[in-house]
Motif scaffolding. Structure first.
Motif, PDB file in Angstrom:
ATOM      1  N   GLU A  27       0.807  -1.143   0.098  1.00 55.97           N
ATOM      2  CA  GLU A  27       0.040   0.008   0.315  1.00 55.97           C
ATOM      3  C   GLU A  27       0.819   1.101  -0.126  1.00 55.97           C
ATOM      4  OE1 GLU A  27      -2.594  -0.401   3.344  1.00 55.97           O
ATOM      5  OE2 GLU A  27      -3.662  -1.893   2.492  1.00 55.97           O
ATOM      6  N   ASN A  28       2.177   1.200   0.507  1.00 49.98           N
ATOM      7  CA  ASN A  28       2.812   2.358   0.574  1.00 49.98           C
ATOM      8  C   ASN A  28       3.674   2.777  -0.696  1.00 49.98           C
ATOM      9  OD1 ASN A  28       2.364   3.292   3.332  1.00 49.98           O
ATOM     10  ND2 ASN A  28       3.461   1.603   4.117  1.00 49.98           N
ATOM     11  N   LEU A  29       3.563   1.679  -1.637  1.00 51.16           N
ATOM     12  CA  LEU A  29       4.455   1.933  -2.753  1.00 51.16           C
ATOM     13  C   LEU A  29       3.968   3.074  -3.676  1.00 51.16           C
ATOM     14  CD1 LEU A  29       6.878   0.152  -3.885  1.00 51.16           C
ATOM     15  CD2 LEU A  29       5.095  -1.001  -5.315  1.00 51.16           C
ATOM     16  N   LEU A  30       4.781   3.761  -4.039  1.00 49.19           N
ATOM     17  CA  LEU A  30       4.592   5.173  -4.489  1.00 49.19           C
ATOM     18  C   LEU A  30       5.182   5.112  -6.187  1.00 49.19           C
ATOM     19  CD1 LEU A  30       5.511   7.807  -1.901  1.00 49.19           C
ATOM     20  CD2 LEU A  30       3.086   7.235  -2.735  1.00 49.19           C
ATOM     21  N   VAL A  31       6.297   4.540  -6.202  1.00 49.47           N
ATOM     22  CA  VAL A  31       7.227   4.499  -7.380  1.00 49.47           C
ATOM     23  C   VAL A  31       7.693   3.245  -7.806  1.00 49.47           C
ATOM     24  CG1 VAL A  31       9.267   5.487  -8.670  1.00 49.47           C
ATOM     25  CG2 VAL A  31       7.902   6.920  -7.295  1.00 49.47           C
ATOM     26  N   VAL A  32       7.358   2.644  -9.073  1.00 43.45           N
ATOM     27  CA  VAL A  32       7.757   1.286  -9.721  1.00 43.45           C
ATOM     28  C   VAL A  32       8.067   1.501 -11.129  1.00 43.45           C
ATOM     29  CG1 VAL A  32       7.158  -0.782 -10.328  1.00 43.45           C
ATOM     30  CG2 VAL A  32       6.231  -0.112  -8.028  1.00 43.45           C
ATOM     31  N   ASN A  33       9.372   0.863 -11.245  1.00 43.15           N
ATOM     32  CA  ASN A  33       9.950   0.904 -12.542  1.00 43.15           C
ATOM     33  C   ASN A  33      10.444  -0.459 -12.988  1.00 43.15           C
ATOM     34  OD1 ASN A  33      11.098   1.307 -15.316  1.00 43.15           O
ATOM     35  ND2 ASN A  33      12.176   3.105 -14.535  1.00 43.15           N
ATOM     36  N   ILE A  34       9.831  -1.129 -13.734  1.00 40.05           N
ATOM     37  CA  ILE A  34      10.251  -2.456 -14.236  1.00 40.05           C
ATOM     38  C   ILE A  34      10.539  -2.665 -15.608  1.00 40.05           C
ATOM     39  CG2 ILE A  34       9.087  -3.651 -12.235  1.00 40.05           C
ATOM     40  CD1 ILE A  34       6.587  -4.145 -14.120  1.00 40.05           C
ATOM     41  N   SER A  35      10.713  -1.317 -16.330  1.00 36.21           N
ATOM     42  CA  SER A  35      11.021  -1.457 -17.896  1.00 36.21           C
ATOM     43  C   SER A  35      12.262  -2.140 -18.182  1.00 36.21           C
ATOM     44  CB  SER A  35      10.763   0.057 -18.434  1.00 36.21           C
ATOM     45  OG  SER A  35      12.056   0.588 -17.485  1.00 36.21           O
ATOM     46  N   TYR A  36      12.257  -2.662 -19.453  1.00 34.92           N
ATOM     47  CA  TYR A  36      13.469  -3.156 -20.168  1.00 34.92           C
ATOM     48  C   TYR A  36      14.101  -4.451 -19.412  1.00 34.92           C
ATOM     49  CZ  TYR A  36      13.247   0.857 -22.938  1.00 34.92           C
ATOM     50  OH  TYR A  36      12.603   1.935 -24.034  1.00 34.92           O
ATOM     51  N   ASN A  37      12.851  -5.320 -19.124  1.00 40.12           N
ATOM     52  CA  ASN A  37      13.420  -6.685 -18.604  1.00 40.12           C
ATOM     53  C   ASN A  37      12.701  -7.752 -19.756  1.00 40.12           C
ATOM     54  OD1 ASN A  37      14.618  -6.576 -15.853  1.00 40.12           O
ATOM     55  ND2 ASN A  37      13.160  -5.104 -15.608  1.00 40.12           N
ATOM     56  N   ARG A  38      12.349  -8.883 -19.312  1.00 37.17           N
ATOM     57  CA  ARG A  38      11.698 -10.022 -20.034  1.00 37.17           C
ATOM     58  C   ARG A  38      10.331 -10.253 -19.522  1.00 37.17           C
ATOM     59  NH1 ARG A  38      14.867 -12.002 -23.888  1.00 37.17           N
ATOM     60  NH2 ARG A  38      13.986 -13.885 -24.177  1.00 37.17           N
ATOM     61  N   LEU A  39       9.732  -9.309 -19.055  1.00 40.62           N
ATOM     62  CA  LEU A  39       8.406  -9.685 -18.168  1.00 40.62           C
ATOM     63  C   LEU A  39       7.300  -9.879 -18.980  1.00 40.62           C
ATOM     64  CD1 LEU A  39       9.117  -7.161 -15.100  1.00 40.62           C
ATOM     65  CD2 LEU A  39       9.299  -9.795 -15.228  1.00 40.62           C
ATOM     66  N   GLN A  40       6.087 -10.598 -18.732  1.00 41.60           N
ATOM     67  CA  GLN A  40       5.170 -10.532 -19.148  1.00 41.60           C
ATOM     68  C   GLN A  40       3.867 -10.955 -18.498  1.00 41.60           C
ATOM     69  OE1 GLN A  40       6.309 -13.685 -22.144  1.00 41.60           O
ATOM     70  NE2 GLN A  40       5.723 -15.303 -20.413  1.00 41.60           N
ATOM     71  N   GLY A  41       2.693 -10.722 -19.079  1.00 45.55           N
ATOM     72  CA  GLY A  41       1.665 -11.155 -18.252  1.00 45.55           C
ATOM     73  C   GLY A  41       0.779  -9.870 -17.744  1.00 45.55           C
ATOM     74  N   ARG A  42       0.023 -10.498 -16.729  1.00 44.91           N
ATOM     75  CA  ARG A  42      -0.796  -9.398 -16.216  1.00 44.91           C
ATOM     76  C   ARG A  42      -0.158  -8.652 -14.912  1.00 44.91           C
ATOM     77  NH1 ARG A  42      -4.322 -13.806 -16.044  1.00 44.91           N
ATOM     78  NH2 ARG A  42      -6.120 -13.624 -17.511  1.00 44.91           N
ATOM     79  N   LEU A  43      -0.509  -7.497 -14.921  1.00 47.10           N
ATOM     80  CA  LEU A  43       0.128  -6.774 -13.855  1.00 47.10           C
ATOM     81  C   LEU A  43      -0.725  -6.921 -12.471  1.00 47.10           C
ATOM     82  CD1 LEU A  43       0.527  -3.001 -15.451  1.00 47.10           C
ATOM     83  CD2 LEU A  43       2.498  -4.424 -14.446  1.00 47.10           C
ATOM     84  N   PRO A  44      -0.226  -6.792 -11.140  1.00 44.98           N
ATOM     85  CA  PRO A  44      -0.883  -6.895 -10.077  1.00 44.98           C
ATOM     86  C   PRO A  44      -2.075  -5.912 -10.048  1.00 44.98           C
ATOM     87  CG  PRO A  44       1.158  -6.973  -9.454  1.00 44.98           C
ATOM     88  CD  PRO A  44       1.139  -6.536 -10.950  1.00 44.98           C
ATOM     89  N   SER A  45      -3.557  -6.317  -9.725  1.00 43.32           N
ATOM     90  CA  SER A  45      -4.767  -5.663 -10.031  1.00 43.32           C
ATOM     91  C   SER A  45      -4.740  -4.490  -8.915  1.00 43.32           C
ATOM     92  CB  SER A  45      -6.010  -6.496  -9.990  1.00 43.32           C
ATOM     93  OG  SER A  45      -5.899  -7.312  -8.663  1.00 43.32           O
ATOM     94  N   ARG A  46      -3.964  -4.496  -7.595  1.00 40.57           N
ATOM     95  CA  ARG A  46      -4.205  -3.435  -6.731  1.00 40.57           C
ATOM     96  C   ARG A  46      -3.012  -2.709  -6.600  1.00 40.57           C
ATOM     97  NH1 ARG A  46      -4.744  -6.793  -1.473  1.00 40.57           N
ATOM     98  NH2 ARG A  46      -3.365  -8.091  -2.777  1.00 40.57           N
ATOM     99  N   GLY A  47      -3.122  -1.648  -5.593  1.00 40.81           N
ATOM    100  CA  GLY A  47      -1.903  -0.897  -5.546  1.00 40.81           C
ATOM    101  C   GLY A  47      -1.559   0.088  -6.696  1.00 40.81           C
ATOM    102  N   ILE A  48      -0.651   0.533  -7.099  1.00 44.68           N
ATOM    103  CA  ILE A  48      -0.124   1.388  -7.724  1.00 44.68           C
ATOM    104  C   ILE A  48       0.096   0.652  -9.373  1.00 44.68           C
ATOM    105  CG2 ILE A  48       2.394   0.854  -7.622  1.00 44.68           C
ATOM    106  CD1 ILE A  48       3.076   3.944  -8.096  1.00 44.68           C
ATOM    107  N   PHE A  49      -0.033  -0.579  -9.398  1.00 48.17           N
ATOM    108  CA  PHE A  49       0.468  -1.239 -10.736  1.00 48.17           C
ATOM    109  C   PHE A  49      -0.640  -0.988 -11.638  1.00 48.17           C
ATOM    110  CE2 PHE A  49       2.963  -3.375  -7.506  1.00 48.17           C
ATOM    111  CZ  PHE A  49       4.018  -3.549  -8.274  1.00 48.17           C
ATOM    112  N   PRO A  50      -1.928  -0.914 -11.622  1.00 43.78           N
ATOM    113  CA  PRO A  50      -2.824  -0.397 -12.734  1.00 43.78           C
ATOM    114  C   PRO A  50      -2.780   0.819 -13.277  1.00 43.78           C
ATOM    115  CG  PRO A  50      -3.888  -1.328 -10.682  1.00 43.78           C
ATOM    116  CD  PRO A  50      -2.908  -1.050 -10.225  1.00 43.78           C
ATOM    117  N   SER A  51      -2.015   1.628 -12.646  1.00 40.72           N
ATOM    118  CA  SER A  51      -1.905   3.133 -12.961  1.00 40.72           C
ATOM    119  C   SER A  51      -0.504   3.487 -13.528  1.00 40.72           C
ATOM    120  CB  SER A  51      -2.089   4.201 -11.900  1.00 40.72           C
ATOM    121  OG  SER A  51      -1.344   4.088 -10.748  1.00 40.72           O
ATOM    122  N   LEU A  52       0.389   2.596 -13.675  1.00 41.91           N
ATOM    123  CA  LEU A  52       1.823   2.542 -14.045  1.00 41.91           C
ATOM    124  C   LEU A  52       1.682   2.861 -15.735  1.00 41.91           C
ATOM    125  CD1 LEU A  52       3.870  -0.436 -12.671  1.00 41.91           C
ATOM    126  CD2 LEU A  52       3.923   1.911 -11.578  1.00 41.91           C
TER     127      LEU A  52
END
Length: 1001
Positions: free
Chosen positions: A554-579
């Motif tokens: 809940e306290n997460l304010l900034v996330v950067n996961i760009s330029y990796n090999r990730l795929q699939g859905r983002l977490p549906s809660r917290g800051i992730f839907p608005s990244l």
């Protein structure tokens, strides 16, 4: 007994009787005076319970001292008893009172003029209260006062010119920590026996004439006029102050060269001239300060070589000369300062090696040489001292980190060697630093493996190894200590996976592992980092899906996961839907509406039936050719059925959508027909009523639909609580529930004709639910009247609290910081949780409302969506009401207007909150723009002079970066401003306690 003897005896008896009677009357005056004084005091803890008006004498009362010979009260000492109220009448009856001390209570009001009637009063201490009003000259003009302390109150205004004309008895005067302003009167020179003068932390201004004022105080021992707005040059003449021991002129606007004759003050022990605009070189005469123990010349514009005579100041234990333009080498004579404990020379242009002789200053505990041009290696002997803080960062040092000594192992708390050219292995002894809290060795060229035992520091809170040319894997026990709050490993060549034990870093709030070669999955254990606010994993080789459990941070304010090999859905809660795209781009296929490209799901493949399998079973009794024919036939049959099913499903869905659409159109037409019919019937049957029916809509289920039948009846003059260019605001009670609401009568009447348009836009605003936003509860609409119903915020606007002198003292620095952070959170929610973003366009102090706990709530957001059809005249008036807050691009139609307009307004709001001044102030001959004035003061190195002194004590290490953030937000170029999410991140980092410790080191 003869007649003569009898007469003498009678005369003595009568005289004695009169004397006793007189004493009794005097004691009655003291009792009555103290009881009358007590009547205006609020004593919540009953400290004064022994004060009884029935007593014949007050000498037995607590906190009272009497003269044993006369029985009269000589001292009243009520320090620190938590008393409130005011000083009223009564004390003037205590004609023998010599000492009155009411320090450190909560007394308010003006200083009572009756205090000047205490003819025998010698000591008056009213410090640490909340007295207001002007400075009363009568307190000094009594001619007997020796000690006067009115510090730490709220006195304001200038000191009258002739205040000190009769101060011949005054020895101690302290008026610090008030709001006094104007010049320091030259009449202060009449206080010929004054020993101690403290006028610090006020708003005194102008160019004092030292030669006719302060320099004539020949008996002065301590002189403190720091933290004011005094300016001009300081002439020679201080050498005439033969008894001077402490001189504090710091945090003013003094210019020119340092007074050369200061060096003749042979008794001077403390000299603080820091945070001014002094230029030229340090006078050679300073080497004559043989008694000096404290020297602070920091943050001026001094030039020339560092003085070679520094070793002559044998008694100095605190030497601070940072933030100047000194050049040359650090002389070896500095090792002659045997008493030196604190050395800071940061922010100069010193060159050469760090002298080996420094190790002879064996009492050193703090060494700060940051931001110079020192080269060569770190003297090994330096690491054998009992240092608590070492900062050698941003130099050109080479070689390896020396091993420490047993003395250093137990003492060291902070070490910053970043930004050098250090190489080699990290000493194994470093793990023996049992009290080390801050370790920064980033931006070097170690070219070695990541230290495997970094998790063994028991008290480490900050570990910064960025861009240190480290390789290898991240140790699994990196979180052994449990106290780590900041972990930065960016820009190395780290391999392997992120260890599962990262979840044990329960105190972590900043984690950055960007620009490495990390592989594998993001560990689910990261969801245990409940305090985490910033997470940067970009530019690695991480794969798989992001664990959905991370949405619970809940306290997460900034996330950067760009330029990796990730795929699939983002977490549906917290800051992730608005990244945003910048935080997600460059992956294999993350499913987000903000990312272009395919969405790849990392899920198990579905079960597929082999169409040949059934044919094999059927044809097991036939020949090979027959079997092959059967397989082919069944394959065609299988495909045909699949296609038919898909076509039928598509047709059915299309028909369903078409039917529902037609039904909705039909229903809407019927409802419109009914509404028109009702309105027509109403108009014809009741022609005397000119207004049409309105539509009342509630978004809050807790509000009863029948709360009010006619909202227009609530718009009375008595209910009006405010207003502006876009409408008038009224307060309304929620009937039986007792809850209050605010109703804004929008000025957009007759401009928004469509109820559908109005409904659509207001419904968007109603979804903006956040603790720092004023929630929209509903609306009332008809063509000639539109009302917006919102929650009512009880404590008024930030503008009223900030600029009303009676309430501004309530806004401490911590409260103001809370208001800024909350406002930023509210704006970030509007910008980053909606697509398209909701832009306020009118950020100003009047639109920040405060609840009972001074939590901010942003109001009037998104009204531009409703006001899109307003004419140019109304819009022009709206922007005129927000002069100083409006971003420059709003006046230029060729520029694309976006969220950065709000960032600009928020930057101006920061400046207004910190300085207590309005964005634009009009003088007699000019216009002062706050942002430009603060920018100039920052460049000159005295920006803290603009801080609002009404908020009391504050942390400079918080206020200074906040002011710098404000100037970044008010950049003329929109792209140079941060986003509101980044603003929140920066404010969070500034507020974090570990940052305070880092700066303190």
């Amino acid at each position: 007994m003869g007649f003569l003897e009898f007469f003498i005896f009678a005369l003595i008896s009568v005289s004695s009787f009169k004397s006793c009677k007189s004493v009794e009357d005097d004691n009655d005056d003291d009792v009555l005076g103290l009881i009358a004084f007590k009547a205006d005091i609020i004593d919540s803890s009953s400290h004064l319970s022994s004060w009884n008006q029935e007593d014949n004498s007050p000498c037995s009362w607590k906190f009272i001292t009497c003269n044993p010979a006369t029985g009269r009260v000589t001292e009243v000492a009520l320090d620190g008893l938590g008393l409130s109220g005011k000083i009223g009448r009564g004390l003037e009856k205590l004609q023998n009172l010599q000492v009155l001390s009411l320090a450190h209570n909560n007394l308010t009001g003006n200083l009572h003029p009756q205090l000047s009637l205490l003819n025998n009063l010698q000591t008056l201490n009213l410090s640490g209260n909340s007295f207001s009003g002007g400075f009363p000259p009568s307190l000094i003009n009594s001619g007997r006062i020796k000690f006067l302390d009115l510090s730490d109150n709220s006195l304001s205004g200038p000191i009258p010119v002739d205040t000190f004309s009769t101060c011949s008895s005054l020895r101690v005067l302290s008026l610090s920590k008030n709001n006094l302003q104007g010049p320091i009167p030259d009449s202060i020179s009449q206080c010929t026996i004054l020993n101690h003068l403290n006028l610090s932390k006020n708003r005194f201004s102008g160019n004092p004439d030292f030669s006719t004022g302060l320099w004539l105080l020949t008996r002065i021992r301590t002189l403190d006029i720091s933290h004011n707005a005094l300016s001009g040059r300081i002439p020679n003449g201080v050498s005439g102050l033969h008894y001077l021991k402490e001189l504090s002129l710091h945090n003013n606007h003094f210019i020119g060269s340092l007074p050369s004759d200061i060096g003749l003050c042979s008794h001077l022990k403390k000299l603080d001239l820091s945070n001014n605009l002094f230029t030229e070189t340090i006078p050679d005469s300073f080497k004559g300060l043989s008694s000096l123990t404290y020297l602070n010349l920091a943050n001026n514009m001094l030039t020339g070589d560092f003085p070679k005579w520094i070793g002559d100041l044998k008694g100095v234990d605190y030497l601070e000369v940072s933030g100047n333009g000194l050049t040359g080498i650090l002389p070896a004579s500095i090792g002659g300062l045997g008493s030196l404990t604190y050395l800071s020379l940061s922010g100069n242009s010193l060159t050469g090696n760090i002298p080996e002789t420094l190790i002879y200053s064996s009492k050193l505990t703090v060494v700060k040489l940051r931001g110079n041009r020192f080269n060569g290696s770190i003297p090994e002997g330096l690491f054998e001292l009992g240092l608590t803080q070492i900062d050698l960062s941003r130099n050109q040092l080479t070689g390896s980190i020396p091993p420490g000594s047993n003395q250093l192992f137990t003492a060291l708390q902070s070490m910053d060697l970043s930004g050098n050219r250090l190489t080699g292995d990290i000493p194994a002894e470093m793990t023996l630093f049992s009290n080390l809290r801050y370790l920064n060795i980033s931006w070097n060229n170690f070219e070695t493996r990541m230290p495997l035992d970094v998790g063994n520091f028991p008290n480490l809170t900050v570990l910064d190894l960025r861009n240190g040319a480290f390789h290898g894997s991240i140790p699994g026990d990196i979180c052994n200590s449990g106290s780590l709050e900041i972990l930065q490993l960016d820009g190395n060549s780290l391999t392997g996976s992120i260890p599962d034990d990262i979840g044990r870093c329960s105190s972590l709030y900043l984690l950055t592992l960007s620009h490495n070669d990390l592989r594998g999955l993001i560990p689910r254990s990261m969801s245990l980092l409940k305090k985490l606010k910033i997470l940067k994993l970009d530019s690695n080789e991480l794969s798989g899906e992001i664990p959905p459990e991370l949405g619970g941070l809940e306290n997460l304010l900034v996330v950067n996961i760009s330029y990796n090999r990730l795929q699939g859905r983002l977490p549906s809660r917290g800051i992730f839907p608005s990244l945003q795209e910048s935080s997600l781009e460059g992956n294999l296929g993350i499913c987000s509406p903000f990312v272009k490209g395919p969405c790849k799901m990392d899920v198990p493949k579905p079960l597929v039936l082999d169409p040949y399998a059934y044919g094999d079973q059927i044809g097991s009794h036939e020949n090979g050719a027959g079997a092959k024919s059967s397989k082919h036939s069944n394959h065609r049959r299988f495909l045909s059925v699949s296609v038919i099913i898909a076509i039928l499903a598509a047709v059915l869905i299309s028909i369903g959508v078409l039917v529902i659409t037609l039904l909705n159109i039909s229903a809407r037409k019927r409802m419109q027909f009914v509404d028109n019919a009702l309105e027509s019937c109403s108009s014809s049957s009741r022609s005397t009523r000119s207004v049409s029916f309105g539509k009342l809509v509630w978004f809050d289920s807790k509000i009863a639909p029948g709360w009010v039948s006619n909202p227009e009846s609530l718009l009375t003059k008595g209910a009006e609580i405010g207003g502006g260019i876009i409408g008038t605001v009224y307060k309304a009670s929620l009937g039986e529930e007792g809850r209050d609401l605010a109703i804004k009568n929008l000025i957009v009447s007759n401009m928004v004709k469509s109820n559908d348009d109005f409904d659509r836009e207001v419904r968007v605003l109603s979804k903006a639910r956040h603790p720092n936003l004023v929630s929209v509860k509903g609306y009332f609409w008809k063509p000639e009247l539109q009302l917006l119903v919102t929650e009512y915020v009880c404590n008024g606007s930030l503008q009223s609290k900030l600029h009303d002198t009676s309430t501004s003292s309530q806004l401490s620095w911590s409260t103001r910081f809370k208001i800024l952070l909350g406002t930023a959170n509210g704006l970030a929610h509007l910008h980053h949780s909606f697509r398209p973003p909701i832009i306020h366009y009118n950020i100003k102090a009047n639109n920040i409302l405060l609840d009972e706990n001074f939590n901010p709530k942003v109001s009037d957001f998104g009204l531009t969506r409703i006001m899109a059809k307003l004419d140019k005249q109304v819009m022009s008036k709206r922007f005129q009401s927000a002069l100083g807050y409006v971003a420059p691009e709003l006046a230029c139609q060729s520029l694309r207007v976006n969220e950065k307009c709000d960032v600009y307004g928020f930057g101006v709001l920061i400046l207004e909150v910190v300085t207590g001044r309005r964005p634009i102030e009009y003088g007699d001959d000019n216009v002062l723009i706050l942002s430009e004035e603060v920018r100039v003061m920052l460049e000159e190195g005295n920006v803290l002079e603009c801080v609002d002194m009404r908020m009391g004590e504050y942390l400079e290490e918080e206020v200074l970066p906040v002011l710098k953030l404000a100037l970044v937000c008010t950049s003329q170029i929109p792209s140079s401003r941060p986003s509101m999410a980044e603003v929140v991140q920066i404010l969070q980092v500034i507020r974090t306690p570990v940052r305070h410790r880092m700066e303190a080191y």
